[in-house]
Design a protein around this motif. Sequence first.
Motif, mmCIF file in Angstrom:
data_model
loop_
_atom_site.group_PDB
_atom_site.id
_atom_site.type_symbol
_atom_site.label_atom_id
_atom_site.label_comp_id
_atom_site.label_asym_id
_atom_site.label_seq_id
_atom_site.Cartn_x
_atom_site.Cartn_y
_atom_site.Cartn_z
ATOM 1 N N GLY A 250 -85.403 -12.077 19.677
ATOM 2 C CA GLY A 250 -84.693 -12.427 18.448
ATOM 3 C C GLY A 250 -84.701 -13.915 18.165
ATOM 4 N N GLN A 251 -85.070 -14.710 19.168
ATOM 5 C CA GLN A 251 -85.142 -16.152 18.957
ATOM 6 C C GLN A 251 -86.573 -16.566 18.618
ATOM 7 O OE1 GLN A 251 -83.421 -17.601 22.688
ATOM 8 N NE2 GLN A 251 -81.469 -17.958 21.628
ATOM 9 N N GLY A 259 -96.121 -23.156 11.296
ATOM 10 C CA GLY A 259 -96.249 -21.844 11.924
ATOM 11 C C GLY A 259 -95.143 -21.657 12.942
ATOM 12 N N TRP A 260 -94.851 -20.416 13.286
ATOM 13 C CA TRP A 260 -93.791 -20.150 14.260
ATOM 14 C C TRP A 260 -94.028 -18.800 14.925
ATOM 15 C CZ3 TRP A 260 -92.868 -20.497 8.962
ATOM 16 C CH2 TRP A 260 -92.553 -19.309 8.295
ATOM 17 N N THR A 287 -84.464 -21.603 17.092
ATOM 18 C CA THR A 287 -83.332 -20.984 16.428
ATOM 19 C C THR A 287 -83.540 -19.471 16.435
ATOM 20 O OG1 THR A 287 -82.029 -20.967 14.381
ATOM 21 C CG2 THR A 287 -84.417 -21.189 14.136
ATOM 22 N N THR A 288 -82.741 -18.753 15.693
ATOM 23 C CA THR A 288 -82.959 -17.320 15.542
ATOM 24 C C THR A 288 -83.846 -17.079 14.324
ATOM 25 O OG1 THR A 288 -81.033 -16.992 14.106
ATOM 26 C CG2 THR A 288 -80.673 -16.847 16.491
ATOM 27 N N GLU A 289 -84.443 -15.891 14.280
ATOM 28 C CA GLU A 289 -85.326 -15.577 13.164
ATOM 29 C C GLU A 289 -84.570 -15.625 11.838
ATOM 30 O OE1 GLU A 289 -88.616 -12.210 11.828
ATOM 31 O OE2 GLU A 289 -87.145 -11.735 13.398
ATOM 32 N N GLU A 294 -83.193 -18.754 6.646
ATOM 33 C CA GLU A 294 -82.178 -19.417 5.833
ATOM 34 C C GLU A 294 -82.544 -20.886 5.602
ATOM 35 O OE1 GLU A 294 -78.507 -18.944 7.854
ATOM 36 O OE2 GLU A 294 -78.360 -16.779 7.495
ATOM 37 N N LEU A 295 -83.106 -21.521 6.643
ATOM 38 C CA LEU A 295 -83.487 -22.930 6.536
ATOM 39 C C LEU A 295 -84.708 -23.132 5.640
ATOM 40 C CD1 LEU A 295 -83.070 -24.004 10.281
ATOM 41 C CD2 LEU A 295 -81.525 -24.511 8.378
ATOM 42 N N LEU A 296 -85.504 -22.073 5.508
ATOM 43 C CA LEU A 296 -86.732 -22.176 4.717
ATOM 44 C C LEU A 296 -86.516 -21.886 3.230
ATOM 45 C CD1 LEU A 296 -89.261 -20.438 7.143
ATOM 46 C CD2 LEU A 296 -89.131 -22.870 6.606
#
Length: 378
Positions: A250-251, A259-260, A287-289, A294-296
């Motif tokens: 989940g992280q 990319g991530w 962070t979490t997915e 939310e940050l994007l």
Amino acid sequence: MEELKDKRCPGCGARFQRNDPDGAGYLPEGKDPDGNVICKRCFQMKHYGVFKKASIKDSSIKRDISREVSGCSAIFLVVDICQFEISSSALDWVADLNKPVFVVINKCDVLSKWIALGEIASWASERLSVPLHRIYPLSALNRKSVRDLRNRIEDAFPPGSKILLLGTTNVGKSTLLSELTGDDTPTISRLPGTTLGITQVKSRHSAITYVDVPGLKEVNPWLGKLCADCLTGLIPQKKLQSYSTVLKPGQCLSLGAIGWFVVDGAGERGWIKVDAFAADEMIFHRTTENRLHELLAPYREDLFSLPCSSCWASLEGPDYVEYREDFHVGLDVVLPGCGWFSVRSGYGNGRFYLPKGISPILRPALVPSQKDRKGQSR
């Protein structure tokens, strides 16, 4: 225009012209093309740090190389250790040119705190199936290592020989050429694709002539997707940075917003330890997915740094392509051209997200783990 006929800028190799002030090879009126001058584009890059893209197709470059190679004694393929998969991809095509091929692994200084040059050479030899004695790991900025390479070339090839320097864009060919020859005329910049034509430079140290050709660019998937500033941001300028962390299902861990990857499973232990490597301008986010998305939205360039807001929009982020991979200790998962993740402890599976046209690559770990490095030092 007869005065400019077949004359090229010694900085980038582009043909001189007086018609397009913003084009490659532009030489203002009154400037003598025989006076060792450089074009406007090279002048601005050298003195003002103004980077301008210029277009040249790989097919044209390869035709020029095929014509030029017949008069050369050998080919030295220059590879960037930080963009290894992209920059070494030209090897298959080069091998068909029927000349001895040597591989220079450049920019090794950014890995010096983690791995020795001999280890890099052995790793690259296995990856490329090139004999170890034909691989030269170095930094073009290290005069001693370049001098050692120059001495080996001079010992191996007779006076009057021509050596072809070849590689993909921004692997450091022009820097290496300048150090090998003692000639600072070639234009050196952070912008991929600085060299636009064939240049021949005779060494001031010997009777060897080095032939520099434009970098092949179509193998670099980022060139058509990112602006000049973002492209240079992917390349380590002073150092390669690393980030070590533990991740649970989940992280996720991202390289800026380039990319991530998201951990879905981590075996019975429930976690994995990962080291991430990327250029010094890259910002890592753990962070979490859900929090990442939310940050994007909306995208914050000040938080992610790379890519810029304009490139983010053109990449159609955050709608990246999903790739599912299994990973384990001793494996690197490479995000081509921008960095890689090394699994240090545990095993599992997850999802990798990258722009369309770019996919992750799995390879044996390049940098030994801290535990392995301590074992080797005993």
